[in-house]
Design an enzyme around this catalytic site. Structure first.
Site, short mmCIF file in Angstrom:
data_model
loop_
_atom_site.label_atom_id
_atom_site.label_comp_id
_atom_site.label_asym_id
_atom_site.label_seq_id
_atom_site.Cartn_x
_atom_site.Cartn_y
_atom_site.Cartn_z
N ASP A 138 3.95 5.92 -6.67
CA ASP A 138 3.35 5.76 -5.27
C ASP A 138 3.13 4.59 -4.92
O ASP A 138 4.08 3.68 -5.14
CB ASP A 138 1.89 6.66 -5.15
CG ASP A 138 1.44 6.77 -3.92
OD1 ASP A 138 1.85 7.69 -3.12
OD2 ASP A 138 0.29 5.94 -3.63
N HIS A 189 4.73 15.67 -5.56
CA HIS A 189 4.40 14.33 -5.44
C HIS A 189 3.70 13.47 -6.77
O HIS A 189 4.15 12.45 -7.15
CB HIS A 189 3.56 13.58 -4.18
CG HIS A 189 3.48 12.38 -4.08
ND1 HIS A 189 4.17 11.44 -3.82
CD2 HIS A 189 2.18 11.41 -4.26
CE1 HIS A 189 3.85 10.08 -3.79
NE2 HIS A 189 2.54 10.19 -4.14
N TYR A 242 -2.98 -0.17 2.49
CA TYR A 242 -2.02 0.16 3.78
C TYR A 242 -2.41 -0.83 4.95
O TYR A 242 -1.59 -1.17 5.64
CB TYR A 242 -2.46 1.33 4.19
CG TYR A 242 -1.93 2.63 3.17
CD1 TYR A 242 -0.73 3.38 3.45
CD2 TYR A 242 -3.00 3.24 2.27
CE1 TYR A 242 -0.51 4.37 2.46
CE2 TYR A 242 -2.63 4.33 1.34
CZ TYR A 242 -1.53 4.78 1.58
OH TYR A 242 -0.86 5.48 0.52
#
Length: 275
Positions: A99, A256, A201
């Site tokens: 990730d 994921h 982010y």
């Protein structure tokens, strides 16, 4: 594994260290996990003779949670990894990221190829492949949350609220995370890690323009077809941005959270690559 720590940029990072004198493998977790996400893969690496270092990264370690979003710029995240290797006395090392940890691994391979023996990314495609897929597939729709996370304080407020926390927990479960793990991750975010975790982010505007060169480091990329956040297009394009030895593995029907659900499957792939 022994819990230890190291310092960089005035911050203190917790890290699990298997010890030993084998080649070093640095394991980088993603959002919203921690060093414990590698608990199923680590024994395979240690048994093969590698020294494993699994840190809680910037924003996750209690002593490494700066408040400004610019403090999570990718160059600083890369510097944290290099400092970890320096602290361990590893001039060259392997890196495995999942990730956002995969994103950090790509950046490390681009900026410091001389430090790496190999790199492995789980789930996360090359960043330029990701950008290309945004206009050539439904990746922009899959990445809607990245835009939502840019909002100030609202995501943290949602995580802290009862209703919002329930939604976050359910979103993780819907993505394939085990319920107990989802509850643990929610507790971590509510316990002080939310702002730092979201900082990865929010620092995207400080990432700068991607370099034009290709990755020269021997690279393994493992993608799972039931990933709700990352589409197949970017995965298939990733090899176009690697000039060194490249291996692309696809896990059919898996979600994921590759280190959690497929450690026994990916361990032989990773060990072959490291060797």
């Amino acid at each position: 594994m022994a819990l230890t720590s190291y310092r960089n940029d005035g911050l203190t990072f917790e890290v699990d260290d298997s010890g030993g004198d084998g080649e070093v493998v640095v394991l980088l977790h993603g959002f919203p996990q921690s060093r414990t996400s590698w608990s199923k893969l680590t024994p395979h690496l240690v048994q093969a003779g590698y020294r494993v270092l699994a840190p809680d990264q910037r924003g996750y370690s209690p002593g490494a949670r700066p408040k400004r979003r610019r403090d999570y710029a990718i160059d600083l995240l890369v510097a944290d990894i290099v400092a970890l290797a320096d602290n361990a006395g590893a001039r060259r090392f392997h890196v495995v990221g999942h990730d956002w940890g995969g994103g950090a691994a790509w950046a490390l391979a681009e900026r410091h190829p001389e430090r790496l023996l190999s790199m492995t990314s789980l789930s996360t495609p090359h960043p330029r492949a990701m950008v290309a897929a945004m206009v050539r597939s439904n990746q922009a729709l899959k990445s809607w949350y990245m835009l939502a996370f840019q909002l100030p304080w609202l995501p943290e407020a949602a995580i802290s609220s009862k209703r919002g926390g329930t939604r976050v927990r359910q979103a993780l479960i819907d993505a394939g995370m085990a319920p107990a793990e989802a509850e643990s991750r929610l507790d971590m975010l509510r316990g002080g890690a939310a702002r730092g975790a979201l900082g990865w982010y929010r620092a995207l505007p400080f990432a700068g323009k991607p370099a034009g060169g290709k990755i020269r480091v021997p690279t393994l990329y493992i993608y799972s077809t039931d990933d709700v956040a990352l589409g197949r297009k970017a995965a298939d394009l990733t090899g176009s941005y690697v000039s060194g030895p490249y291996t692309y593995e696809v896990l059919d029907g898996l979600n994921h959270w590759i280190p959690d659900v497929a450690a026994d499957t990916i361990a032989p792939m990773i060990l072959d690559h490291l060797a």
